[in-house]
Design a protein around this motif. Structure first.
Motif, PDB file in Angstrom:
ATOM      1  N   VAL A   1      12.771 -11.812 -31.852  1.00  0.00           N
ATOM      2  CA  VAL A   1      12.177 -12.541 -32.977  1.00  0.00           C
ATOM      3  C   VAL A   1      11.473 -13.827 -32.538  1.00  0.00           C
ATOM      4  CG1 VAL A   1      12.759 -13.854 -35.055  1.00  0.00           C
ATOM      5  CG2 VAL A   1      13.696 -11.568 -34.709  1.00  0.00           C
ATOM      6  N   ILE A   2      12.085 -14.600 -31.636  1.00  0.00           N
ATOM      7  CA  ILE A   2      11.502 -15.898 -31.288  1.00  0.00           C
ATOM      8  C   ILE A   2      10.118 -15.753 -30.644  1.00  0.00           C
ATOM      9  CG2 ILE A   2      11.772 -17.937 -29.805  1.00  0.00           C
ATOM     10  CD1 ILE A   2      14.739 -17.892 -30.448  1.00  0.00           C
ATOM     11  N   PRO A   3       9.927 -14.857 -29.646  1.00  0.00           N
ATOM     12  CA  PRO A   3       8.554 -14.693 -29.136  1.00  0.00           C
ATOM     13  C   PRO A   3       7.577 -14.220 -30.213  1.00  0.00           C
ATOM     14  CG  PRO A   3      10.128 -13.755 -27.602  1.00  0.00           C
ATOM     15  CD  PRO A   3      10.891 -14.069 -28.853  1.00  0.00           C
ATOM     16  N   ALA A   4       8.021 -13.327 -31.102  1.00  0.00           N
ATOM     17  CA  ALA A   4       7.138 -12.865 -32.178  1.00  0.00           C
ATOM     18  C   ALA A   4       6.742 -14.018 -33.086  1.00  0.00           C
ATOM     19  CB  ALA A   4       7.826 -11.760 -32.978  1.00  0.00           C
ATOM     20  N   CYS A   5       7.684 -14.920 -33.389  1.00  0.00           N
ATOM     21  CA  CYS A   5       7.359 -16.099 -34.202  1.00  0.00           C
ATOM     22  C   CYS A   5       6.404 -17.031 -33.461  1.00  0.00           C
ATOM     23  CB  CYS A   5       8.637 -16.852 -34.555  1.00  0.00           C
ATOM     24  SG  CYS A   5       9.682 -16.047 -35.786  1.00  0.00           S
ATOM     25  N   MET A   6       6.600 -17.172 -32.144  1.00  0.00           N
ATOM     26  CA  MET A   6       5.721 -18.040 -31.361  1.00  0.00           C
ATOM     27  C   MET A   6       4.277 -17.557 -31.414  1.00  0.00           C
ATOM     28  SD  MET A   6       7.786 -19.064 -27.905  1.00  0.00           S
ATOM     29  CE  MET A   6       9.118 -20.276 -27.919  1.00  0.00           C
TER      30      MET A   6
ATOM     31  N   ALA B   1       9.158 -21.965 -33.737  1.00  0.00           N
ATOM     32  CA  ALA B   1       9.810 -20.968 -32.886  1.00  0.00           C
ATOM     33  C   ALA B   1      10.374 -21.612 -31.625  1.00  0.00           C
ATOM     34  CB  ALA B   1       8.820 -19.865 -32.517  1.00  0.00           C
ATOM     35  N   ARG B   2       9.660 -22.575 -31.053  1.00  0.00           N
ATOM     36  CA  ARG B   2      10.158 -23.238 -29.850  1.00  0.00           C
ATOM     37  C   ARG B   2      11.393 -24.073 -30.161  1.00  0.00           C
ATOM     38  NH1 ARG B   2       8.293 -27.793 -28.126  1.00  0.00           N
ATOM     39  NH2 ARG B   2       6.368 -27.527 -29.308  1.00  0.00           N
ATOM     40  N   HIS B   3      11.374 -24.770 -31.294  1.00  0.00           N
ATOM     41  CA  HIS B   3      12.539 -25.555 -31.692  1.00  0.00           C
ATOM     42  C   HIS B   3      13.714 -24.645 -32.058  1.00  0.00           C
ATOM     43  CE1 HIS B   3       9.779 -29.218 -32.750  1.00  0.00           C
ATOM     44  NE2 HIS B   3       9.844 -28.946 -31.453  1.00  0.00           N
ATOM     45  N   LEU B   4      13.429 -23.497 -32.668  1.00  0.00           N
ATOM     46  CA  LEU B   4      14.496 -22.531 -32.943  1.00  0.00           C
ATOM     47  C   LEU B   4      15.105 -22.022 -31.641  1.00  0.00           C
ATOM     48  CD1 LEU B   4      16.037 -20.800 -35.035  1.00  0.00           C
ATOM     49  CD2 LEU B   4      14.228 -19.075 -34.788  1.00  0.00           C
ATOM     50  N   ASN B   5      14.263 -21.866 -30.623  1.00  0.00           N
ATOM     51  CA  ASN B   5      14.768 -21.459 -29.308  1.00  0.00           C
ATOM     52  C   ASN B   5      15.703 -22.524 -28.731  1.00  0.00           C
ATOM     53  OD1 ASN B   5      14.589 -19.636 -26.890  1.00  0.00           O
ATOM     54  ND2 ASN B   5      13.745 -21.478 -25.959  1.00  0.00           N
TER      55      ASN B   5
END
Length: 259
Positions: free
Chosen positions: A54-59, A67-71
Motif C-alpha cells: 500500500v505505501i508505495p502505491a500511495c507514494m 505515504a512517506r510519513h506513514l512509512n
C-alpha cells in the motif's frame, strides 16, 4: 515505572495468564463462522506485507508526503514494538482457539513474543495519523488548536472518522478474538500507537527539513541504522523479529535517503 526489566516482566506475565481467561471468554461469547472469517481477513490489514504493497502505491498515485510519513510511523513503531517483544519475552496466550490459517497468514507465523501487540499499535497509529493528516493539518493545530476540516476530497470528517473506527476496532478486537494476544498485549500496543501517531504527525515536517539540512545525511543514516541493529536484542532460540527489524531499518533509511 518498574525498577527493572525482570520486575516488569514478572508483573506482566501474571497479567498474561489472567488475560488468557479473558480471551477464552471473548471466544466463548462471540465466536461465529462469519466472525472467524471477518477477523482473520482484517488481521492482514496490519501485516507488514499489506504496508509493503500500500505505501508505495500511495507514494506513486495519491500523496507522496503522506505515504512517506506513514512509512515513518509504521516502520519506527514496528521497530520499537519488535524490540520490546524481545526485551520482555512475554508469551502469547496458550490453550486458546486460533484459526487453522493463523500461522500461514501471520508474517511471523506467531513465533514471536506477544507484548506489545504491533497489530494493535498499527491499527491506532496509522488511522490516527491519517485522520490528523487529512482533517487537522499541523499548521492549524499550532495556531488554533484542534480545528478539523469539514471535508477532504469529498469525504466528510464524520465519514472518515467512522471508517477509521471500523478499521481500528476490527483489527484490535480481532487480536483477542483470534487468540493472538491478551488484553495486556493490546494495551501495550495501543500506548505505542498513540505515541507514534501523534509524534510523527507533529514532527514529520521538521524531520524532513532536518534531513535536507544535514551534509552527507545518507552516511549518517546508514551509521545510525547499523548501530540500531547492533544494539537490537537477539534472543535464543531466535525469533523472527530481528530479521524483520533489518527490513524495517532498510525501509526507514531508504525512504529518508531517497527523499
Amino acid at each position: 515505572m518498574e525498577p527493572s526489566v525482570k520486575a516488569f516482566r514478572q508483573r506482566k506475565f501474571r497479567k498474561v495468564r489472567t488475560g488468557t481467561k479473558t480471551v477464552l471468554e471473548v471466544q466463548r461469547r462471540c465466536r461465529t463462522p462469519f466472525l472467524d472469517i471477518y477477523f482473520a481477513i482484517w488481521s492482514f490489514f496490519a501485516e507488514e506485507e499489506f504496508y509493503l504493497i500500500v505505501i508505495p502505491a500511495c507514494m506513486w498515485n495519491i500523496d507522496y508526503v503522506y505515504a512517506r510519513h506513514l512509512n515513518f510511523v509504521t516502520c519506527s513503531g514496528l521497530l520499537v514494538g519488535n524490540t520490546l517483544k524481545d526485551v520482555f519475552k512475554l508469551p502469547r496466550p496458550k490453550n486458546v482457539w486460533r484459526p487453522s490459517t493463523a500461522a500461514l497468514t501471520d508474517s511471523t507465523a506467531m513465533r514471536d513474543f506477544g507484548y506489545p501487540s504491533t497489530h494493535a499499535m498499527n491499527a491506532l497509529s496509522n488511522t490516527l495519523l491519517t485522520i490528523l493528516y487529512c482533517y487537522c493539518p499541523v499548521a492549524t493545530y499550532k495556531s488554533l488548536g484542534f480545528t478539523f476540516a469539514d471535508d477532504v476530497a469529498g469525504w466528510s470528517f464524520p465519514m472518515g472518522l467512522m471508517i477509521a473506527m471500523i478499521w481500528f476496532f476490527s483489527i484490535t478486537f480481532g487480536r483477542l478474538y483470534l487468540g493472538a494476544h491478551t488484553p495486556t498485549d493490546v494495551r501495550g500496543g495501543l500506548i505505542l500507537g498513540l505515541f507514534f501517531g501523534f509524534f510523527w504527525w507533529y514532527v514529520a515536517d521538521a524531520f524532513d527539513r532536518l534531513i535536507l539540512s544535514i551534509p552527507h545525511v545518507g552516511l549518517l543514516i546508514l551509521f545510525v541504522s547499523a548501530l540500531v541493529l547492533m544494539l537490537n536484542p537477539q534472543p535464543r532460540p531466535m525469533t523472527p523479529t530481528f530479521l524483520q527489524n533489518c527490513l524495517l531499518t532498510g525501509l526507514l533509511s531508504g525512504s529518508a535517503i531517497g527523499f
